[in-house]
Scaffold this motif. Structure first.
Motif, PDB file in Angstrom:
ATOM      1  N   VAL A   1       0.926  -1.122  -0.112  1.00  0.00           N
ATOM      2  CA  VAL A   1      -0.042   0.222  -0.057  1.00  0.00           C
ATOM      3  C   VAL A   1       1.000   1.418  -0.080  1.00  0.00           C
ATOM      4  CG1 VAL A   1      -2.041  -0.929   0.943  1.00  0.00           C
ATOM      5  CG2 VAL A   1      -0.274  -0.262   2.595  1.00  0.00           C
ATOM      6  N   TYR A   2       2.194   1.143   0.480  1.00  0.00           N
ATOM      7  CA  TYR A   2       3.223   2.434   0.246  1.00  0.00           C
ATOM      8  C   TYR A   2       3.984   2.278  -0.924  1.00  0.00           C
ATOM      9  CZ  TYR A   2       0.985   3.383   4.760  1.00  0.00           C
ATOM     10  OH  TYR A   2       0.285   3.686   5.646  1.00  0.00           O
ATOM     11  N   GLY A   3       3.759   1.334  -1.760  1.00  0.00           N
ATOM     12  CA  GLY A   3       4.878   1.090  -2.959  1.00  0.00           C
ATOM     13  C   GLY A   3       5.606  -0.086  -2.671  1.00  0.00           C
ATOM     14  N   GLY A   4       5.416  -0.723  -1.668  1.00  0.00           N
ATOM     15  CA  GLY A   4       6.385  -2.082  -1.491  1.00  0.00           C
ATOM     16  C   GLY A   4       7.677  -1.487  -1.114  1.00  0.00           C
ATOM     17  N   LEU A   5       8.556  -2.751  -1.024  1.00  0.00           N
ATOM     18  CA  LEU A   5       9.822  -2.247  -0.587  1.00  0.00           C
ATOM     19  C   LEU A   5      10.664  -3.632  -1.317  1.00  0.00           C
ATOM     20  CD1 LEU A   5      12.046  -0.824   1.010  1.00  0.00           C
ATOM     21  CD2 LEU A   5      11.671  -2.171   3.017  1.00  0.00           C
ATOM     22  N   ALA A   6      11.556  -3.333  -2.343  1.00  0.00           N
ATOM     23  CA  ALA A   6      12.295  -4.117  -3.048  1.00  0.00           C
ATOM     24  C   ALA A   6      12.733  -5.223  -2.207  1.00  0.00           C
ATOM     25  CB  ALA A   6      13.086  -3.537  -4.139  1.00  0.00           C
ATOM     26  N   GLY A   7      12.597  -6.380  -2.661  1.00  0.00           N
ATOM     27  CA  GLY A   7      13.518  -7.377  -2.135  1.00  0.00           C
ATOM     28  C   GLY A   7      12.664  -8.356  -0.571  1.00  0.00           C
ATOM     29  N   PHE A   8      11.486  -7.738  -0.374  1.00  0.00           N
ATOM     30  CA  PHE A   8      10.566  -8.078   0.827  1.00  0.00           C
ATOM     31  C   PHE A   8       9.276  -8.427   0.289  1.00  0.00           C
ATOM     32  CE2 PHE A   8      14.024  -5.337   2.215  1.00  0.00           C
ATOM     33  CZ  PHE A   8      14.571  -5.933   3.328  1.00  0.00           C
ATOM     34  N   TRP A   9       9.014  -9.585   0.986  1.00  0.00           N
ATOM     35  CA  TRP A   9       7.533 -10.265   0.652  1.00  0.00           C
ATOM     36  C   TRP A   9       6.998 -10.688   1.807  1.00  0.00           C
ATOM     37  CZ3 TRP A   9       6.513  -9.858  -4.560  1.00  0.00           C
ATOM     38  CH2 TRP A   9       7.563  -9.754  -5.397  1.00  0.00           C
ATOM     39  N   ASP A  10       5.423 -10.572   1.839  1.00  0.00           N
ATOM     40  CA  ASP A  10       4.724 -11.149   2.733  1.00  0.00           C
ATOM     41  C   ASP A  10       4.027 -12.311   2.092  1.00  0.00           C
ATOM     42  OD1 ASP A  10       5.467  -8.939   4.372  1.00  0.00           O
ATOM     43  OD2 ASP A  10       3.707  -7.695   3.755  1.00  0.00           O
ATOM     44  N   PHE A  11       3.620 -13.270   3.105  1.00  0.00           N
ATOM     45  CA  PHE A  11       3.042 -14.553   2.647  1.00  0.00           C
ATOM     46  C   PHE A  11       1.543 -14.533   3.267  1.00  0.00           C
ATOM     47  CE2 PHE A  11       6.384 -16.912   0.550  1.00  0.00           C
ATOM     48  CZ  PHE A  11       7.422 -16.276   0.960  1.00  0.00           C
ATOM     49  N   GLY A  12       0.833 -14.837   2.322  1.00  0.00           N
ATOM     50  CA  GLY A  12      -0.778 -14.823   2.577  1.00  0.00           C
ATOM     51  C   GLY A  12      -1.199 -16.527   3.029  1.00  0.00           C
ATOM     52  N   HIS A  13      -2.434 -16.942   3.490  1.00  0.00           N
ATOM     53  CA  HIS A  13      -2.605 -17.893   4.141  1.00  0.00           C
ATOM     54  C   HIS A  13      -2.085 -19.168   3.316  1.00  0.00           C
ATOM     55  CE1 HIS A  13      -5.005 -20.581   6.736  1.00  0.00           C
ATOM     56  NE2 HIS A  13      -5.421 -21.408   5.560  1.00  0.00           N
ATOM     57  N   LEU A  14      -2.331 -19.041   2.036  1.00  0.00           N
ATOM     58  CA  LEU A  14      -1.804 -20.477   1.144  1.00  0.00           C
ATOM     59  C   LEU A  14      -0.422 -20.342   1.110  1.00  0.00           C
ATOM     60  CD1 LEU A  14      -4.645 -20.173  -1.592  1.00  0.00           C
ATOM     61  CD2 LEU A  14      -4.660 -21.646   0.358  1.00  0.00           C
ATOM     62  N   GLY A  15       0.190 -19.243   1.009  1.00  0.00           N
ATOM     63  CA  GLY A  15       1.805 -19.234   0.995  1.00  0.00           C
ATOM     64  C   GLY A  15       2.222 -19.764   2.074  1.00  0.00           C
ATOM     65  N   VAL A  16       1.821 -19.231   3.267  1.00  0.00           N
ATOM     66  CA  VAL A  16       2.532 -19.575   4.515  1.00  0.00           C
ATOM     67  C   VAL A  16       2.010 -21.111   4.777  1.00  0.00           C
ATOM     68  CG1 VAL A  16       0.568 -18.955   6.301  1.00  0.00           C
ATOM     69  CG2 VAL A  16       2.860 -18.798   6.922  1.00  0.00           C
ATOM     70  N   GLU A  17       1.061 -21.671   4.524  1.00  0.00           N
ATOM     71  CA  GLU A  17       0.626 -22.925   4.730  1.00  0.00           C
ATOM     72  C   GLU A  17       1.737 -23.802   3.581  1.00  0.00           C
ATOM     73  OE1 GLU A  17      -1.175 -25.154   6.485  1.00  0.00           O
ATOM     74  OE2 GLU A  17      -2.218 -23.615   7.324  1.00  0.00           O
ATOM     75  N   LEU A  18       2.109 -23.513   2.530  1.00  0.00           N
ATOM     76  CA  LEU A  18       3.095 -24.121   1.427  1.00  0.00           C
ATOM     77  C   LEU A  18       4.506 -23.990   2.159  1.00  0.00           C
ATOM     78  CD1 LEU A  18       3.802 -25.454  -1.115  1.00  0.00           C
ATOM     79  CD2 LEU A  18       3.614 -23.271  -2.319  1.00  0.00           C
TER      80      LEU A  18
END
Ligand code: GAP
Length: 555
Positions: A96-113
């Motif tokens: 929402v603030y334009g992101g930050l290169a090289g950093f990622w957040d994981f959603g429900h499916l991503g964190v389960e995987l």
């Protein structure tokens, strides 16, 4: 076709192999995994051969055969990132603030995987072995660790700028000469990619966010060795965060600034032979040695055991390479997308005696997936010198010695995530939707419960089943939309089994399970659902043998 048995990490696995003629040569290729016992293997082989013969005899079966044998659909890395965002696997951090290169957040499916990948790795490498201890170190530690390890002095990247498009990228020291000579580029300088931070709120001391998990293993070596009463050879494994201030983080999770590593340091007494080497017999992979690279040769498929016999690779490197490759294949990755490449002498890290990489054919080309360095006694000797503490262990007949790291299999969790997603992704034209063929052990949802009526007894029993399955797995209660829409929605996120609850569930106490990969459906007794699912997820039974095959209109 013939059955072969492989011993991996002390356990037996059975595979179906077939001889094929390719480019005038006869090659044996693995066509199916058959399970862990000889009995299972023979049963599955019979089914496999029968299915294959039926498919060959009846052309009308072609459709089913095609679905089962469908291959990965090529997808670009940015397209995969968009898919992962759309489906709730991974989001750009702070978007929402334009992101930050090289950093990622994981959603429900991503964190389960992610969890399933890490748990799968931990079970295979730690719990299933007798020679492995686990640990979990802190992200920030005494900065002297990084001085002694050589990271403060020698962990450097060079920044190179392309004069035309101003693109900046990092190069290693061994590649520097090439860019210095080329007037299309400017070498802007060198920098250390360790993130610094202050420890203590007022006039804090400078320290670092760890750039690798390995050093916590080395500095804790004596603690773990003494507590576990281990004997050489043995390993210490760790899964945890690492941070590198990459010059050009790019290609989705491939190169990020915050990532996780799954690392093993495998310790031996100097010169100790690998007594597990027979386990690698029969495992083949494309290999590219340092000499082949100097001679501009292409990689060649070789049996890892034969490569070791010919002296192309050390015994411990060969053993760990085969282990790691097998781990990926057992969890559904495609063997043709892997190769093992030896580092040339110029590209080896400051601590390494010999290094191999397990490489994967990413959409951007062959890239490092996992490293296998032989670090010798470099790290323990450094820490012994710098700390003044003893890192020696007592070995019968030899006295006190400093162990050596024969091999350090080091894998990024994010890169493993990409491999499993890329090899699972298929755009299925017939179904007109994506089918994510994730191995059930990795799939974020093991099953989805689909009530065919939203109220009454069908809804009530669906909730009951959902609660029961939830005790063991992450499952989805999916009640909205047509049944076809619900199937495709679940195909797209890799849910291997959809469980439809209908009037027959009430009347006859049976339930339908639909298989994601083949779209086939079986009916089983409701009271047996849990155990049938357990067998399916653990690959103990083939889908069509797990219940009564039924035909339905909606695939
Ligand atoms: N302890 C040895 C070590 O850290 P490395 O080759 O620098 O060796 C090991 O890193 C693995 O960590 C790589 O093979 C890769 O899978 C992962 N990795 C390294 N840097 C990464 C980054 N910036 N983003 C994602 N994964 C990374």
């Amino acid at each position: 076709m013939f059955i072969v048995k492989k011993k991996i990490g002390g356990k037996e696995y059975y595979y179906l192999r077939e001889s094929r003629r390719e480019k005038g040569k006869v090659k044996a290729v693995t066509v199916a995994y058959l399970g862990k016992t000889k009995k299972d293997a023979e049963k599955r082989m019979k089914n496999f051969v029968k299915k294959k013969e039926e498919g060959l005899k009846k052309p009308e079966n072609k459709k089913e055969v095609m679905v089962e044998e469908s291959v990965r659909t090529e997808i670009g890395i940015d397209e995969l990132a968009r898919y992962c965002k759309r489906k709730g696997f991974v989001y750009p951090s702070g978007e929402v603030y334009g992101g930050l290169a090289g950093f990622w957040d994981f959603g429900h499916l991503g964190v389960e995987l992610l969890r399933n990948i890490k748990d799968g790795w931990w079970n295979f490498h730690v719990r299933d072995r007798e020679d492995m201890e686990g640990m979990d170190g802190s992200i920030i530690t005494n900065p002297k660790v990084w001085e002694a390890s050589g990271h403060v002095e020698s962990f450097v990247d060079y920044i190179v700028v392309n004069k035309k498009n101003k693109e900046k990228f990092k190069v290693d020291a061994h590649e520097l000469g090439k860019y210095e000579k080329d007037d299309k580029y400017i070498v802007e300088g060198k920098f250390n990619p360790m993130f610094t931070t202050k420890v203590g709120p007022v006039n804090g001391n400078e320290s670092y966010l760890r750039p690798e998990t390995a050093q916590s293993i080395f500095v804790n070596f004596k603690n773990v060795f003494d507590n576990s009463r281990a004997k050489l050879p043995f390993g210490i494994a760790q899964v945890g965060k690492a941070f590198r201030n990459e010059i050009a983080p790019r290609e989705f999770l491939f190169r990020s600034r915050e990532f996780e590593q799954m690392e093993i340091e495998y310790f031996i007494k100097s010169g100790m032979k690998c007594d597990l080497i027979d386990e690698v017999k029969g495992i083949k992979i494309k290999m590219l040695t340092g000499d082949m690279q100097s001679g501009n040769k292409e990689e060649e498929e070789m049996e890892i055991y034969s490569a070791w016999k010919k002296g192309l690779i050390g015994d411990w490197q060969a053993y760990w390479l085969a282990q790691e490759f097998s781990w990926f294949i057992l969890l559904g990755a495609k063997s043709e997308n892997f190769r093992a490449r030896q580092h040339t002498s110029e590209e080896r890290s400051h601590y390494a005696i010999d290094t191999w990489d397990l490489e994967y054919k990413f959409p951007m080309g062959w890239r490092e997936l996992q490293g296998f360095a032989n670090r010798g006694s470099f790290d323990l000797t450094q820490h012994q010198k710098a700390s003044g503490k003893k890192f020696e262990v007592f070995v019968e007949g030899e006295g006190r010695i400093i162990p050596e790291v024969a091999c350090e299999p080091s894998l990024g969790v994010g890169r493993a995530f990409l491999v499993f997603m890329l090899d699972a992704y298929e755009y299925n034209k017939e179904r007109d939707n994506v089918v994510l063929h994730l191995n059930p052990k990795l799939a974020p949802y093991k099953a989805a419960i689909l009530p065919l009526m939203s109220k009454g007894e069908v809804a009530d029993i669906s909730h009951e089943i959902f609660r029961e399955l939830k005790e063991e797995w992450n499952v989805l209660f999916d009640k909205s939309g047509s049944i076809g829409r619900r199937y495709s929605r679940n195909d797209e996120v890799g849910t291997p089994y959809c469980i439809a609850v209908d009037q027959e569930t009430i009347d006859k106490k049976t339930i339908t399970i639909r298989d994601r990969d083949s779209t086939k459906q079986i009916r089983v007794k409701t009271k047996e659902l849990m155990s049938v699912l357990r067998d399916l997820i653990n690959d103990k039974v083939s889908f069509i043998n797990a219940g009564k095959v039924v035909s339905t209109r909606v695939k």
